[in-house]
Design an enzyme around this catalytic site. Sequence first.
Site, PDB file in Angstrom:
ATOM      1  N   GLY A   1       0.824  -1.209   0.000  1.00 28.03           N
ATOM      2  CA  GLY A   1       0.000   0.000   0.000  1.00 28.03           C
ATOM      3  C   GLY A   1       0.856   1.256   0.000  1.00 28.03           C
TER       4      GLY A   1
ATOM      5  CG  ASN B   1      -4.607   4.223   9.455  1.00 30.57           C
ATOM      6  OD1 ASN B   1      -4.943   5.217   8.821  1.00 30.57           O
ATOM      7  ND2 ASN B   1      -3.543   4.204  10.228  1.00 30.57           N
TER       8      ASN B   1
ATOM      9  CD  GLN C   1      -6.764  -0.157   7.855  1.00 32.38           C
ATOM     10  OE1 GLN C   1      -7.564  -0.979   8.286  1.00 32.38           O
ATOM     11  NE2 GLN C   1      -5.473  -0.239   8.111  1.00 32.38           N
TER      12      GLN C   1
ATOM     13  CB  SER D   1      -2.086  -2.921   1.336  1.00 34.19           C
ATOM     14  OG  SER D   1      -1.139  -3.762   1.957  1.00 34.19           O
ATOM     15  N   GLY D   2      -2.552  -6.069  -0.008  1.00 36.40           N
ATOM     16  CA  GLY D   2      -3.042  -7.425   0.206  1.00 36.40           C
ATOM     17  C   GLY D   2      -3.165  -7.856   1.657  1.00 36.40           C
ATOM     18  CG  HIS D   3      -0.397  -6.541   4.959  1.00 35.85           C
ATOM     19  ND1 HIS D   3      -0.432  -6.181   6.280  1.00 35.85           N
ATOM     20  CD2 HIS D   3       0.039  -5.446   4.292  1.00 35.85           C
ATOM     21  CE1 HIS D   3      -0.025  -4.919   6.412  1.00 35.85           C
ATOM     22  NE2 HIS D   3       0.260  -4.454   5.210  1.00 35.85           N
TER      23      HIS D   3
ATOM     24  CB  THR E   1      10.777 -10.217 -11.791  1.00 31.25           C
ATOM     25  OG1 THR E   1      11.865  -9.928 -12.672  1.00 31.25           O
ATOM     26  CG2 THR E   1      10.218 -11.594 -12.109  1.00 31.25           C
TER      27      THR E   1
ATOM     28  CB  CYS F   1       2.860   2.338  10.046  1.00 33.98           C
ATOM     29  SG  CYS F   1       1.754   1.279   9.130  1.00 33.98           S
TER      30      CYS F   1
HETATM   31  N1  PLP Z   1      -2.598   3.254   4.082  1.00 32.38           N
HETATM   32  C1  PLP Z   1      -3.336   2.884   5.150  1.00 32.38           C
HETATM   33  C2  PLP Z   1      -4.636   3.562   5.412  1.00 32.38           C
HETATM   34  C3  PLP Z   1      -2.868   1.871   5.996  1.00 32.38           C
HETATM   35  O1  PLP Z   1      -3.595   1.504   7.051  1.00 32.38           O
HETATM   36  C4  PLP Z   1      -1.611   1.269   5.713  1.00 32.38           C
HETATM   37  C5  PLP Z   1      -1.060   0.236   6.627  1.00 32.38           C
HETATM   38  O2  PLP Z   1      -1.319   0.239   7.813  1.00 32.38           O
HETATM   39  C6  PLP Z   1      -0.910   1.674   4.573  1.00 32.38           C
HETATM   40  C7  PLP Z   1      -1.426   2.672   3.789  1.00 32.38           C
HETATM   41  C8  PLP Z   1       0.388   1.033   4.205  1.00 32.38           C
HETATM   42  O3  PLP Z   1       0.170  -0.230   3.642  1.00 32.38           O
HETATM   43  P1  PLP Z   1       1.377  -1.308   3.572  1.00 32.38           P
HETATM   44  O4  PLP Z   1       1.539  -1.846   4.951  1.00 32.38           O
HETATM   45  O5  PLP Z   1       0.906  -2.342   2.606  1.00 32.38           O
HETATM   46  O6  PLP Z   1       2.559  -0.580   3.062  1.00 32.38           O
END
Ligand code: PLP
Length: 370
Positions: free
Chosen positions: A69, A145, A173, A193-195, A231, A318
């Site tokens: 993301g 988030n 999110q 973002s996949g996770h 790749t 983060c």
């Molecule tokens: N944007 C938002 C709103 C998020 O909550 C997050 C991760 O917590 C990100 C971006 C960043 O995503 P990634 O962890 O895949 O870099």
Amino acid sequence: MIYADNAATTQLDRDAFEAMVPFLMENYGNASQPYSFSRKSKLALRTARETIAKCIGADPEEIYFTSCGTESDNWAIKMGSNLTDQIVTSVIEHHAILNSCKSMEDVGKTVKYLPVDSTGEVSPSDLDRMLDDSKTLVSVMFANNEIGTIEPVKKLVDVTHNKGGIFHTDAVQAIGHVPIDVHELGVDMLSASGHKFNAPKGIGFLYIKKGLELRPFIDGGAQEKGHRAGTENIASIVAMACALEKNCAQIDENEKHLKNLENIVITILRSAGLDFIRNGSDYRIPGNISLSFADAEGEMLLHRLDLKKICISTGSACDSVNTQISHVIDAIGVPDKYAEGTIRISLGKNNTESEAESIANALIDVLKNR
Ligand code: PLP
């Protein structure tokens, strides 16, 4: 262990894991090679792109795979701002957006910041007032988030387009948790973002509307039609498509389940007579419970719950090294008496009613025995 930090990351879906294994082992061919051994990788890439596009109402050629993301956000802001005179974003964005904007400010771009109300919502009329004759890149997140608030994206897109601007949304999110149709919303770019939806970490995508001439962020080979070199991570891309398709098919069911769990937690906490505020708007990401407790410390609550084998967060993952009050809690004006006592419980589809009860009872125990 009770895992209640699904806004930070989610457990990999079993089917998604199984879908990726053949591409880590026997089908390891590079999708860019012309020989028949690589055909399976190439086909998997195409099918995953089609699946993901279908989940968000896009065309397959509008999906560009990225590493996360954060990369998608950096691409949208840094290259999107090349097409415009200024950037407008909100004060409650994730740091992937805020720090990308800061970088653009450092190289001379004008960046303006939209305020939010006490629920974390951006006002379309504030945006309208902020936009002038300059061509503007507007970036407002789909859902926050920390507090889960869902922004009025469609209205913000309409205001932006009426003034000739470009609109990006960070939907990291939201994707897989609430229905999203990019063509209905009219967004020009969308990050995912996949996770955050039971796919592996280290894979994401950026939706770029057909016709938007966005320069590549990562230069190199001809992958992703020359727009994102490197790749392709076929195994993770395949898993991401599998997890997203599964989550999108279960959105209503998951929402009902998660709202029920939220009610369990809130009802138990209220019946214990605790003094707390629930943050965010009523229109929020299912499972998000941001709470600010009077005269408490979020950091202490996190560690005491950790001792009871319960994972929650104080704010965004983060930012966990930063123990100050988060920029989001600050922006929505949580009173001082409560702000430091903020925690985020983010429930996921795998959480159960008895886990919701245990989380609430553990919190009561910690708060009453300080
Ligand atoms: N944007 C938002 C709103 C998020 O909550 C997050 C991760 O917590 C990100 C971006 C960043 O995503 P990634 O962890 O895949 O870099």
